[in-house]
Design a protein around this motif. Structure first.
Motif, short mmCIF file in Angstrom:
data_model
loop_
_atom_site.label_atom_id
_atom_site.label_comp_id
_atom_site.label_asym_id
_atom_site.label_seq_id
_atom_site.Cartn_x
_atom_site.Cartn_y
_atom_site.Cartn_z
N LEU A 66 0.69 -0.92 0.01
CA LEU A 66 -0.20 0.00 0.18
C LEU A 66 0.85 1.08 -0.05
CD1 LEU A 66 -2.74 1.30 0.15
CD2 LEU A 66 -2.60 1.07 2.63
N GLU A 67 1.99 1.34 0.75
CA GLU A 67 2.81 2.30 0.78
C GLU A 67 3.51 2.59 -0.57
OE1 GLU A 67 4.69 2.31 5.50
OE2 GLU A 67 5.58 1.30 3.79
N VAL A 70 0.80 4.34 -2.80
CA VAL A 70 0.62 5.70 -2.36
C VAL A 70 1.62 6.43 -2.82
CG1 VAL A 70 0.63 7.31 -0.21
CG2 VAL A 70 -1.03 5.02 -0.56
N GLU A 71 2.91 5.94 -2.74
CA GLU A 71 4.20 6.76 -3.04
C GLU A 71 4.09 7.43 -4.66
OE1 GLU A 71 8.88 6.03 -3.25
OE2 GLU A 71 7.90 4.76 -2.17
N ALA A 73 1.03 7.64 -6.27
CA ALA A 73 -0.38 8.23 -6.49
C ALA A 73 -0.28 9.52 -6.78
CB ALA A 73 -1.24 7.61 -5.11
N HIS A 234 -2.74 0.26 8.94
CA HIS A 234 -3.53 0.41 7.72
C HIS A 234 -4.44 -0.47 7.60
CE1 HIS A 234 -1.59 -3.28 6.96
NE2 HIS A 234 -2.26 -3.36 5.49
N VAL A 262 -3.99 8.88 5.30
CA VAL A 262 -3.98 8.85 3.88
C VAL A 262 -5.23 7.75 3.07
CG1 VAL A 262 -2.78 8.45 1.66
CG2 VAL A 262 -1.75 9.63 3.49
N ALA A 264 -6.64 5.92 -0.04
CA ALA A 264 -6.09 5.73 -1.46
C ALA A 264 -7.21 5.12 -1.98
CB ALA A 264 -4.99 4.82 -1.43
N CYS A 284 -3.90 5.39 -9.22
CA CYS A 284 -4.36 5.57 -7.66
C CYS A 284 -4.29 6.98 -7.25
CB CYS A 284 -3.03 4.72 -7.04
SG CYS A 284 -3.12 4.85 -5.12
N THR A 286 -4.81 9.79 -3.92
CA THR A 286 -5.09 9.87 -2.55
C THR A 286 -5.29 11.34 -2.19
OG1 THR A 286 -2.38 10.50 -2.39
CG2 THR A 286 -3.09 8.31 -2.37
N SER A 288 -5.62 13.34 2.29
CA SER A 288 -5.38 13.32 3.46
C SER A 288 -6.56 13.46 4.25
CB SER A 288 -4.37 14.24 4.15
OG SER A 288 -3.06 14.15 3.58
N LEU A 310 -3.96 4.37 5.06
CA LEU A 310 -2.69 4.26 5.52
C LEU A 310 -2.40 5.31 6.73
CD1 LEU A 310 0.32 2.96 5.10
CD2 LEU A 310 0.70 4.74 3.43
#
Length: 377
Positions: A66-67, A70-71, A73, A234, A262, A264, A284, A286, A288, A310
């Protein structure tokens, strides 16, 4: 030797004997048997430390995936609290709640969690499983709205288990979810909370398409679902199946406690399901979420996109930031089987009894897609 004292003449000696000497009495005494020295028992085997499910190898790998998503995204930008209508995540909404709305809802959430704990009703997120995350379902008092309960939901076609499970596993899962459901007492929902619910409903209506507005009402608020992450940092990406435990035409989630999160949204991404198009793995978006914020899932954001959470760090507000993440889902509206097929199950014909025959015929005798595999329109 002998420890007694004698005159030499009395024992027939003329000088001090060399070496060991025993008198007659000592010679006649029975010899003492050497006592065996008992060895101490071996120490008991050390108990293996039970691994925290939240820190298991599977959970760590899940979070790392998932990280990574997200990175890479893209940020989802809301216009007037809504995702653009031509966006892949259309139907997503966002709102930071005013304290006058959030505080009563936070107290309502606390009342629900307290009741679930008193009754030992909290269940694993998996229903019948080892997931460290817990949840339960609360129905509003019948004095407030027409009653929502097991009989009404089952009459509407709802099966309250995880769609991916089968056989006895599904039945166990379903029964566990029903056991975690209860009706609130009128005293649990304060006048301030009722006012806050009405205010929230108006905010949500401004952030959904016209076809969904009628579902967003107090009468159509089927259940309030607290989610307690506990040690988990998460929530894996997943899709809510409407005729199963992911019911609700419009789903509103309020962050009640915990660090900044976060959210996603993944279009056909590599989550719990297979992917039919490789390039869709990169889709993807995202945004906050802090304590007091809420997001809305309807339309494609609810029906097509997987959503995951996350936890990333400290929140904007000071209260309950260091606590484990907690959220409250408000599930509005119950799909009919046909509406569920139209909105969600067209992707998974094997989850829908009404679509299986059609899927078989439309693919020239090819068997329907296996459980869990997406299909494209």
């Amino acid at each position: 030797g002998c420890d007694n004292w004698f005159h030499f003449a009395c024992v027939g000696l003329t000088r001090l004997p060399r070496g060991e000497w025993l008198c007659q009495d000592c010679k006649n005494k029975p010899k003492k048997k050497k006592q065996k020295v008992e060895e101490p028992p071996p120490p008991p085997p050390q108990k293996k430390k039970r691994e925290n499910p939240a820190h298991s190898k599977h959970e760590r790998k899940d979070r790392e995936q998932l990280e990574a998503l997200v990175e890479r995204a893209k940020p989802l930008k809301f216009v007037g609290g809504r995702a653009p209508s031509d966006h892949t995540c259309s139907g997503a909404g966002f709102c930071s709640l005013d304290p006058s709305i959030f505080a009563p809802l936070q107290q309502l959430h606390a009342n629900i969690v307290a009741a679930l704990r008193r009754g030992k009703l909290l269940q694993s997120w998996e229903g019948k499983g080892k997931d460290v995350r817990e949840r339960g379902f609360a129905f509003l008092p019948p004095t407030m709205i027409p009653v929502w309960d097991r009989a009404r939901l089952e009459k509407g076609g709802l099966r309250f288990g995880a769609a991916q499970k089968e056989g006895q596993d599904f039945l166990n899962d379903e029964e566990a979810n029903w056991k975690s459901s209860f009706h609130l007492f009128p005293r649990d929902v304060s006048p301030e909370a009722r006012t806050a619910l009405h205010a929230l409903i108006e905010l949500v209506k401004q952030r959904v398409d016209d076809k969904y507005k009628d579902y967003v009402s107090l009468e159509n608020l089927i259940a309030l679902q607290p989610n307690l992450h506990n040690d988990a940092k998460h929530l894996p990406p997943h899709l809510d199946f409407p005729m199963h435990d992911g019911f609700g035409v419009v789903i509103v989630t309020i962050q009640m406690a915990g660090p900044q999160s976060v959210i996603a949204l993944l279009k056909g991404a590599d989550s719990d399901f297979d992917v039919t198009v490789e390039k869709e793995k990169e889709r993807c978006w995202t945004f906050s979420l802090n304590v007091g914020d809420c997001y809305i899932l309807s339309g494609d954001a609810r029906n097509v996109c997987d959503h995951g959470v996350l936890c990333v760090g400290g929140g904007r507000r000071s209260h309950k930031v260091d606590a484990a993440r907690e959220s409250l889902n408000l599930r509005f509206g119950l799909h009919t089987p046909a509406f569920a097929d139209e909105e969600v199950y067209w992707q998974f014909p094997s989850f829908s009894s009404t679509l299986q025959a059609a899927a078989q015929a439309s693919h020239n005798g090819e068997a329907p897609a296996s459980k869990g595999r997406r299909r494209r329109r």
